[in-house]
Write an enzyme that holds these catalytic residues in place. Structure first.
Site, PDB file in Angstrom:
ATOM      1  CB  THR A 155      12.160   2.304  -3.533  1.00 17.19           C
ATOM      2  OG1 THR A 155      10.869   2.635  -4.082  1.00 17.19           O
ATOM      3  CG2 THR A 155      13.201   2.365  -4.639  1.00 17.19           C
ATOM      4  N   GLY A 169       7.704   1.431  -6.635  1.00 18.54           N
ATOM      5  CA  GLY A 169       7.518   2.616  -5.802  1.00 18.54           C
ATOM      6  C   GLY A 169       6.273   2.419  -4.957  1.00 18.54           C
ATOM      7  CB  VAL A 201       1.615   0.646  -7.936  1.00 18.10           C
ATOM      8  CG1 VAL A 201       1.065   1.311  -6.676  1.00 18.10           C
ATOM      9  CG2 VAL A 201       1.573   1.612  -9.114  1.00 18.10           C
ATOM     10  CE  LYS A 202       7.926  -3.031  -1.665  1.00 18.35           C
ATOM     11  NZ  LYS A 202       9.288  -2.617  -1.242  1.00 18.35           N
ATOM     12  CB  ILE A 203      -0.375  -2.069  -2.945  1.00 15.32           C
ATOM     13  CG1 ILE A 203      -0.479  -0.961  -3.998  1.00 15.32           C
ATOM     14  CG2 ILE A 203      -1.629  -2.118  -2.080  1.00 15.32           C
ATOM     15  CD1 ILE A 203      -1.668  -1.071  -4.914  1.00 15.32           C
TER      16      ILE A 203
END
EC number: 2.2.1.2
Length: 214
Positions: free
Chosen positions: A27, A56, A82-84
């Site tokens: 997402t 996310g 964790v999308k960074i």
């Protein structure tokens, strides 16, 4: 190559999961905003549907804030990733989160050098964007191939998620180029499912069956 679905639409996720070919979900803030729902509520529902990595994304730009946000995202469910974004601050956050045992997905990758830096910072996944490179006349598939070659040569465990997938040909070419995962919108999965010869073949089988019963 494994498949993730790139959406925050719960109904699309349910449909794809029912068919048995997805093993994760990605997402981003735009996809969540499109649904008009609370982020935590959407993510909680997604984790109840798919038993696999769920990305996310943070919305902060400073490392300390990304780290704090990432810790909150990671606590939602053990499957959270964790999308960074691919920035210097982002990589500083990746380093800390990785040291804490939190999985990360470095997004908005547009070069092999970016992918290599993200991998060395400890990223679990890197997400090169095919479609957006194609939009500016570059070749996203060459990028996937270059990253895959570099990671293989140097024994780098970071996995490649092909993102910004626009059509079925992208999917096949990503698989040939060495991507570990393709994250695909539901509409592209629908295109992949269909072929006119399949439809005509089914029609012929049914017609022959009905004729045989007479």
């Amino acid at each position: 190559m494994r498949f993730f679905i790139d959406t925050a639409n719960v109904e699309e996720i349910k449909k794809a999961n029912r068919m048995g070919f997805i093993s994760g979900v990605t997402t981003n803030p735009s996809l969540v905003a499109k649904e008009g729902r609370d982020f935590n509520e959407v993510i909680q529902e997604i984790t109840s549907i798919v038993d696999g990595p769920i990305s996310g994304e943070v919305v902060s730009l400073e490392a300390d804030e990304m780290i704090a946000e990432g810790r909150v995202i990671a606590k939602i469910h053990p499957n959270m990733v964790v999308k960074i974004p691919m920035t210097g601050e982002g990589l500083a956050a990746v380093k800390v989160l990785t040291e804490e045992g939190i999985k990360t997905n470095v997004t908005l990758v547009f070069s092999a050098t970016q992918a290599l830096l993200a991998a060395r910072a400890g990223a679990t996944y890197v997400s090169p964007f095919l479609g957006r490179l194609d939009d500016i006349g570059d070749d996203g598939l060459v990028l996937i191939r270059d990253i895959a070659d570099i990671f293989e040569i140097h024994g780098i465990p970071t996995e490649i998620i092909s993102a910004s997938v626009r059509h079925p040909i992208h999917v096949i070419e990503c698989a040939k180029a060495g991507a570990d995962i393709a994250t695909v919108p539901f509409k592209v999965f629908e295109q992949m499912l269909k072929h006119p010869l399949t439809d005509s073949g089914i029609d012929k089988f049914l017609a022959d069956w009905e004729a045989a019963k007479k």
